[in-house]
Scaffold this active site. Structure first.
Site, PDB file in Angstrom:
ATOM      1  N   ARG A 182       0.838  -1.192   0.000  1.00  7.40           N
ATOM      2  CA  ARG A 182       0.000   0.000   0.000  1.00  7.40           C
ATOM      3  C   ARG A 182       0.872   1.241   0.000  1.00  7.40           C
ATOM      4  O   ARG A 182       1.873   1.321   0.720  1.00  7.40           O
ATOM      5  CB  ARG A 182      -0.933   0.008   1.224  1.00  7.40           C
ATOM      6  CG  ARG A 182      -2.070  -0.986   1.121  1.00  7.40           C
ATOM      7  CD  ARG A 182      -3.077  -0.575   0.050  1.00  7.40           C
ATOM      8  NE  ARG A 182      -4.131  -1.557  -0.151  1.00  7.40           N
ATOM      9  CZ  ARG A 182      -4.108  -2.504  -1.078  1.00  7.40           C
ATOM     10  NH1 ARG A 182      -3.072  -2.616  -1.898  1.00  7.40           N
ATOM     11  NH2 ARG A 182      -5.115  -3.341  -1.204  1.00  7.40           N
ATOM     12  N   GLU A 188      -3.330   7.928  -5.780  1.00 10.36           N
ATOM     13  CA  GLU A 188      -3.376   7.297  -7.096  1.00 10.36           C
ATOM     14  C   GLU A 188      -4.558   7.811  -7.906  1.00 10.36           C
ATOM     15  O   GLU A 188      -5.634   7.992  -7.344  1.00 10.36           O
ATOM     16  CB  GLU A 188      -3.460   5.765  -6.936  1.00 10.36           C
ATOM     17  CG  GLU A 188      -2.242   5.185  -6.232  1.00 10.36           C
ATOM     18  CD  GLU A 188      -2.318   3.672  -6.055  1.00 10.36           C
ATOM     19  OE1 GLU A 188      -3.342   3.074  -6.465  1.00 10.36           O
ATOM     20  OE2 GLU A 188      -1.371   3.090  -5.517  1.00 10.36           O
ATOM     21  N   HIS A 239      -0.077   0.465 -10.316  1.00 13.16           N
ATOM     22  CA  HIS A 239      -0.818  -0.426  -9.428  1.00 13.16           C
ATOM     23  C   HIS A 239      -1.378  -1.619 -10.215  1.00 13.16           C
ATOM     24  O   HIS A 239      -2.594  -1.829 -10.291  1.00 13.16           O
ATOM     25  CB  HIS A 239      -1.943   0.327  -8.727  1.00 13.16           C
ATOM     26  CG  HIS A 239      -2.406  -0.342  -7.475  1.00 13.16           C
ATOM     27  ND1 HIS A 239      -2.954   0.335  -6.424  1.00 13.16           N
ATOM     28  CD2 HIS A 239      -2.399  -1.659  -7.092  1.00 13.16           C
ATOM     29  CE1 HIS A 239      -3.266  -0.500  -5.458  1.00 13.16           C
ATOM     30  NE2 HIS A 239      -2.949  -1.726  -5.842  1.00 13.16           N
TER      31      HIS A 239
END
Length: 325
Positions: A239, A268, A287
């Protein structure tokens, strides 16, 4: 009896959702790369019995309190820090995630990111594509060995153990830190449990696979990076918010660590002007830890089955994070 209503917060393949569409009133946000607007999500949740959500969707107390019919939230991720679990528990809303099915794929990506960062693969590919390759040189784009190095994994859960298994194939020494000992990883993979400081001071590769909690938020800050070896490489595939990105930038610029490979960020999508993206020793990915076609298909199917079990079949969900009261 009236059919339950389900809202899906991102466009997903109709073929995968068809069994759900046959059993419920299904509504779906029709964009794949654009998150559902907050007001649209609030309005849809207010009339929904179930939600199929992404990690980018904020399922907070305000939303839960405006959704009196809501019975289940199926999150398309192994993580669930986007969901207020306490509010869901209070309202009897079941929360589900998608563990296990993404373990091996995420471990593949994590180790690929480690390799790409260590051997400067992105930088080397750009060097060729940009027409900079004129001659061979003994130290041209020389990187860092992976084999027979020490990997320090913080977060020795399923994915951490899968990364450790890959590391053993490269004859790496595996050390780890975790909230609790992983005796199976120790026995089967030869992983050695160490304290956080020892991991930072010893590892050639520090790999974070941590979930985001109040205890882990900002854990990798200035003090942590100063304890790492100057030629160490930091990898984050857990994370983003466990890292103080200003501290990471400073550590890289000051030469306190050698490089970083990042699949996740505090915010993000990361902006193109973010300072970390200006550094050649940073490999940044959008990601994509679990982003293989087969794995994403399994994740969607698992969300679908969790929703069907709770709303239609009267059964327990397959992968609950919380249970209803």
């Amino acid at each position: 009896m009236a059919k339950p209503t389900v809202f899906v917060t991102r466009r997903l393949p109709n073929a995968l959702l068809q069994p759900l569409k046959d059993a419920v009133h299904l509504h779906m946000w029709e964009e794949e790369l654009e998150p559902v607007p907050r007001e649209t999500l609030l309005e849809a949740a207010a009339a929904a019995d179930g939600l199929l959500t992404m990690l980018s969707d904020r399922i907070d107390r305000a939303l839960i309190e405006r959704a009196p019919r809501l019975k289940v939230v199926a999150n398309l991720a192994v993580g669930f820090d986007n969901i207020d679990l306490a509010a869901c528990e209070e309202r009897g809303v079941i929360v589900c995630n998608t563990p296990d099915v993404l373990t091996e794929t995420t471990a593949d990506l994590t180790f690929a990111l480690l390799m790409a960062t260590a051997r400067r693969l992105i930088e080397a590919a750009d060097y060729v594509k940009n027409g900079q390759w004129k001659e061979w040189g003994p130290y041209l784009l020389a990187g860092k060995d992976i084999h027979h190095q020490t990997i320090g994994i913080f977060g020795m859960g399923r994915i951490g153990a899968a990364v450790a298994k890959r590391a053993k194939g490269f004859d790496m020494d595996v050390i780890y830190h975790n909230r609790s000992r992983n005796e199976k990883a120790e026995k089967e993979l030869g992983a050695r449990y160490v304290g956080f400081d020892e991991l930072l001071e010893t590892a050639d590769y520090v790999v974070s696979l941590l979930p985001l909690t109040e205890e882990t938020r900002g854990l990798f800050g200035r003090a942590a990076f100063k304890k790492m070896k100057k030629d160490a490489i930091f990898i984050n595939a857990g994370r983003g918010a466990v890292v103080d990105e200003d501290a990471l930038y400073e550590a890289l610029v000051q030469g306190e660590i050698a490089a970083a490979g990042l699949d996740v960020f505090q915010r993000e999508p990361i902006g193109k002007d973010h300072p970390l993206l200006k550094l050649k020793q940073v490999v940044a990915l959008p990601h994509i830890g679990s982003a293989s076609v087969a794995t994403r298909t399994k994740m969607i199917e698992l969300c679908r089955e969790n929703l069907l079990n709770v709303l239609v079949r009267g059964q327990s969900p397959l992968t609950p994070v919380t249970a209803s009261r």
